[in-house]
Design an enzyme around this catalytic site. Sequence first.
Site, PDB file in Angstrom:
ATOM      1  N   LEU A 150       0.173  -3.955  -2.023  1.00 58.25           N
ATOM      2  CA  LEU A 150       0.832  -2.693  -1.680  1.00 58.25           C
ATOM      3  C   LEU A 150       0.046  -1.940  -0.613  1.00 58.25           C
ATOM      4  CD1 LEU A 150       1.922  -1.392  -5.188  1.00 58.25           C
ATOM      5  CD2 LEU A 150       3.419  -2.216  -3.368  1.00 58.25           C
ATOM      6  N   CYS A 151       0.768  -1.452   0.371  1.00 55.69           N
ATOM      7  CA  CYS A 151       0.162  -0.724   1.487  1.00 55.69           C
ATOM      8  C   CYS A 151      -0.668   0.469   1.018  1.00 55.69           C
ATOM      9  CB  CYS A 151       1.261  -0.255   2.433  1.00 55.69           C
ATOM     10  SG  CYS A 151       0.693   0.805   3.761  1.00 55.69           S
TER      11      CYS A 151
END
Length: 172
Positions: A150-151
């Site tokens: 996840l960013c």
Amino acid sequence: MADAAPQSATAWPEVVRVSVEDDPNSGPWNMAVDGVLLESALSDGVCSLRWYRWREPTLSLGHFQSPDDPLIDERFAELPRVRRLSGGGAILHDRELTYSCAVGPQHPLATQPAELYRQMHAAIIGVLEVQGVHVTRRGASDRSLDANFLCFSRGDANDLVVSDHKILGSAQ
């Protein structure tokens, strides 16, 4: 869409197409519009800045991420998925404001991604500061975070943070 005068005549063209969409749209629609704006930048040199929202929680995968990545959390298994034109990690879009910026290859910032980040993030910091939100750049980043799927679990020196919590990242 409306044309807006640039803040700095040395960095931006005389006209930037600005789109602020009031109504949330589906992930496929959002990515299709971003694609059209990129094509316009590539073919006609039209710079665009777009602000938009998402109709439903949607997982957007970075351009180089596999939709079958074993790191995709089971919590996201039933969510709609789209692929972004940009790189970076996956983002769970939900109740947020997203922006995209498209500049053509002839634009001076096309070959200076760090400067494009700096200018975009400086403008966003300025707007948030006026609203009483103290935002800073992360600065030094922890490269061990880069492996996260996840960013917003990743860390980059250009991220915008509030009290060490990432509130904005950007990918190109």
